[in-house]
Design a protein around this motif. Structure first.
Motif, mmCIF file in Angstrom:
data_model
loop_
_atom_site.group_PDB
_atom_site.id
_atom_site.type_symbol
_atom_site.label_atom_id
_atom_site.label_comp_id
_atom_site.label_asym_id
_atom_site.label_seq_id
_atom_site.Cartn_x
_atom_site.Cartn_y
_atom_site.Cartn_z
ATOM 1 N N ASP A 93 -19.814 55.135 -49.814
ATOM 2 C CA ASP A 93 -20.042 53.814 -49.221
ATOM 3 C C ASP A 93 -19.615 52.669 -50.134
ATOM 4 N N LYS A 132 -28.022 49.235 -51.321
ATOM 5 C CA LYS A 132 -27.031 50.012 -50.600
ATOM 6 C C LYS A 132 -26.807 51.342 -51.323
ATOM 7 N N CYS A 175 -20.467 60.931 -47.568
ATOM 8 C CA CYS A 175 -19.741 59.711 -47.242
ATOM 9 C C CYS A 175 -19.872 58.719 -48.395
#
Ligand code: ADP
Ligand code: MG
Length: 152
Positions: free
Chosen positions: A139, A118, A137
Protein backbone atom coordinates in the motif's frame (compact mmCIF):
# COMPACT_ATOMS: atom_id res chain seq x y z
CA UNK A 1 1.46 -4.16 -6.18
CA UNK A 2 -0.15 -7.52 -5.45
CA UNK A 3 1.08 -11.02 -4.94
CA UNK A 4 -0.60 -14.18 -3.76
CA UNK A 5 0.56 -17.56 -2.60
CA UNK A 6 -1.11 -20.80 -1.58
CA UNK A 7 -0.14 -22.08 1.86
CA UNK A 8 -0.56 -25.86 2.04
CA UNK A 9 -0.23 -26.15 5.81
CA UNK A 10 0.65 -24.16 8.91
CA UNK A 11 4.40 -24.70 8.31
CA UNK A 12 3.99 -22.92 4.98
CA UNK A 13 2.28 -20.04 6.77
CA UNK A 14 5.15 -19.78 9.27
CA UNK A 15 7.64 -19.99 6.39
CA UNK A 16 5.95 -17.05 4.63
CA UNK A 17 6.19 -15.06 7.86
CA UNK A 18 9.91 -15.85 8.10
CA UNK A 19 10.40 -14.80 4.47
CA UNK A 20 8.63 -11.52 5.19
CA UNK A 21 10.88 -11.02 8.22
CA UNK A 22 14.00 -11.56 6.09
CA UNK A 23 12.73 -8.86 3.71
CA UNK A 24 12.17 -6.18 6.36
CA UNK A 25 14.66 -3.33 6.10
CA UNK A 26 12.71 -0.39 7.53
CA UNK A 27 9.96 0.40 10.04
CA UNK A 28 6.71 -1.00 8.78
CA UNK A 29 3.04 -1.56 9.53
CA UNK A 30 1.43 -4.82 8.42
CA UNK A 31 -2.34 -5.38 8.53
CA UNK A 32 -3.56 -8.99 8.70
CA UNK A 33 -7.09 -9.64 7.52
CA UNK A 34 -8.94 -12.96 7.63
CA UNK A 35 -11.60 -14.90 9.52
CA UNK A 36 -10.97 -16.56 12.86
CA UNK A 37 -8.60 -19.46 12.29
CA UNK A 38 -7.40 -18.20 8.92
CA UNK A 39 -3.77 -18.15 10.08
CA UNK A 40 -3.05 -14.56 11.14
CA UNK A 41 -1.35 -15.50 14.41
CA UNK A 42 0.54 -18.33 12.70
CA UNK A 43 1.87 -15.88 10.11
CA UNK A 44 2.81 -13.44 12.88
CA UNK A 45 4.71 -16.25 14.63
CA UNK A 46 6.85 -16.63 11.50
CA UNK A 47 7.51 -12.90 11.31
CA UNK A 48 8.42 -12.54 15.00
CA UNK A 49 10.58 -15.67 15.02
CA UNK A 50 12.15 -14.64 11.73
CA UNK A 51 13.23 -11.37 13.36
CA UNK A 52 14.97 -13.30 16.12
CA UNK A 53 12.43 -14.28 18.78
CA UNK A 54 13.18 -17.75 20.18
CA UNK A 55 9.98 -18.62 22.04
CA UNK A 56 6.34 -19.07 21.14
CA UNK A 57 4.06 -16.34 19.84
CA UNK A 58 0.48 -16.30 21.07
CA UNK A 59 -2.28 -13.86 20.35
CA UNK A 60 -2.33 -10.98 22.85
CA UNK A 61 -6.11 -11.15 23.01
CA UNK A 62 -6.60 -9.60 26.46
CA UNK A 63 -3.80 -7.07 26.40
CA UNK A 64 -4.37 -5.99 22.76
CA UNK A 65 -0.62 -5.73 22.12
CA UNK A 66 2.46 -7.83 22.82
CA UNK A 67 5.78 -6.08 22.19
CA UNK A 68 8.87 -8.15 21.36
CA UNK A 69 12.19 -6.38 21.80
CA UNK A 70 14.50 -8.15 19.36
CA UNK A 71 18.03 -7.59 18.13
CA UNK A 72 17.26 -5.06 15.40
CA UNK A 73 13.56 -4.36 15.78
CA UNK A 74 10.79 -3.98 18.26
CA UNK A 75 7.88 -5.97 16.90
CA UNK A 76 4.47 -4.95 18.23
CA UNK A 77 1.88 -7.67 17.70
CA UNK A 78 -1.69 -6.42 18.03
CA UNK A 79 -4.87 -8.48 18.13
CA UNK A 80 -7.81 -6.08 18.14
CA UNK A 81 -10.54 -8.74 17.96
CA UNK A 82 -11.94 -7.83 21.38
CA UNK A 83 -11.58 -4.10 20.98
CA UNK A 84 -15.01 -2.65 21.64
CA UNK A 85 -14.25 0.91 20.59
CA UNK A 86 -11.30 2.23 18.55
CA UNK A 87 -10.95 5.04 21.12
CA UNK A 88 -9.62 2.46 23.62
CA UNK A 89 -6.41 2.52 21.61
CA UNK A 90 -5.75 5.98 23.07
CA UNK A 91 -5.49 4.43 26.54
CA UNK A 92 -2.77 1.99 25.56
CA UNK A 93 -0.77 4.82 24.00
CA UNK A 94 -1.12 3.53 20.46
CA UNK A 95 1.23 6.14 18.97
CA UNK A 96 4.17 4.81 20.98
CA UNK A 97 4.02 1.58 19.01
CA UNK A 98 4.76 3.18 15.66
CA UNK A 99 8.07 4.75 14.89
CA UNK A 100 11.69 4.18 13.89
CA UNK A 101 12.84 0.65 14.57
CA UNK A 102 9.32 -0.64 15.12
CA UNK A 103 7.41 -3.21 13.11
CA UNK A 104 3.66 -3.38 13.78
CA UNK A 105 1.71 -6.52 12.92
CA UNK A 106 -2.02 -6.02 13.45
CA UNK A 107 -4.72 -8.69 13.50
CA UNK A 108 -8.27 -7.32 13.04
CA UNK A 109 -7.13 -3.81 12.07
CA UNK A 110 -10.70 -3.03 10.97
CA UNK A 111 -11.65 -2.91 14.70
CA UNK A 112 -9.28 0.03 15.16
CA UNK A 113 -10.62 2.04 12.24
CA UNK A 114 -9.78 5.73 12.53
CA UNK A 115 -7.11 5.18 15.19
CA UNK A 116 -4.50 3.35 13.13
CA UNK A 117 -2.22 4.77 10.50
CA UNK A 118 -2.02 3.40 7.04
CA UNK A 119 -0.67 -0.09 6.42
CA UNK A 120 2.46 -0.55 4.31
CA UNK A 121 1.50 -4.12 3.59
CA UNK A 122 -1.94 -5.73 3.82
CA UNK A 123 -2.16 -9.50 3.91
CA UNK A 124 -5.51 -11.23 3.55
CA UNK A 125 -5.72 -14.90 4.52
CA UNK A 126 -8.58 -17.01 3.20
CA UNK A 127 -9.59 -20.64 3.55
CA UNK A 128 -8.89 -22.96 0.62
CA UNK A 129 -10.45 -26.20 1.86
CA UNK A 130 -7.84 -27.43 4.37
CA UNK A 131 -5.18 -25.01 3.15
CA UNK A 132 -5.02 -21.21 2.99
CA UNK A 133 -4.41 -18.49 0.44
CA UNK A 134 -2.43 -15.37 1.32
CA UNK A 135 -2.94 -12.23 -0.74
CA UNK A 136 -0.28 -9.61 -0.15
CA UNK A 137 -0.87 -6.05 -1.20
CA UNK A 138 1.71 -3.26 -0.94
CA UNK A 139 0.00 0.00 0.00
CA UNK A 140 3.04 2.32 0.26
CA UNK A 141 6.54 2.58 -1.24
CA UNK A 142 7.90 0.82 1.88
CA UNK A 143 5.44 -2.01 1.28
CA UNK A 144 6.52 -2.18 -2.37
CA UNK A 145 10.17 -2.39 -1.35
CA UNK A 146 9.36 -5.25 0.99
CA UNK A 147 7.40 -7.19 -1.65
CA UNK A 148 10.12 -6.59 -4.25
CA UNK A 149 12.72 -7.92 -1.82
CA UNK A 150 10.50 -10.88 -0.96
CA UNK A 151 10.06 -11.81 -4.61
CA UNK A 152 13.66 -11.28 -5.67
P1 ADP B 1 -6.07 -16.63 13.36
O1 ADP B 1 -5.01 -15.90 14.13
O2 ADP B 1 -6.29 -16.06 11.99
O3 ADP B 1 -7.36 -16.75 14.10
P2 ADP B 1 -4.37 -18.95 13.72
O4 ADP B 1 -3.07 -18.48 13.22
O5 ADP B 1 -4.56 -19.03 15.18
O6 ADP B 1 -5.56 -18.13 13.08
O7 ADP B 1 -4.54 -20.37 13.03
C1 ADP B 1 -5.66 -21.22 13.24
C2 ADP B 1 -5.31 -22.64 12.84
O8 ADP B 1 -5.03 -22.74 11.44
C3 ADP B 1 -4.07 -23.17 13.55
O9 ADP B 1 -4.40 -24.47 14.02
C4 ADP B 1 -3.02 -23.21 12.47
O10 ADP B 1 -2.09 -24.25 12.70
C5 ADP B 1 -3.85 -23.47 11.24
N1 ADP B 1 -3.20 -23.04 9.98
C6 ADP B 1 -2.44 -21.94 9.78
N2 ADP B 1 -2.03 -21.86 8.50
C7 ADP B 1 -2.54 -22.94 7.87
C8 ADP B 1 -2.46 -23.42 6.52
N3 ADP B 1 -1.77 -22.74 5.58
N4 ADP B 1 -3.11 -24.54 6.21
C9 ADP B 1 -3.82 -25.20 7.16
N5 ADP B 1 -3.92 -24.82 8.46
C10 ADP B 1 -3.29 -23.70 8.81
MG1 MG C 1 -5.15 -14.75 15.88
Amino acid sequence: MNWQIELADSQATVALGRQIAQSISEALCIFLHGDLGAGKTTLTRGIVQGLGHQGNVKSPTYTLVEPYQLANWQVNHFDLYRLADPEELEFIGIRDYFGPGQVAVIEWPEKGAGMLGKADLTITLTYQQEARMAQCCADTPAGERLLNQLLS
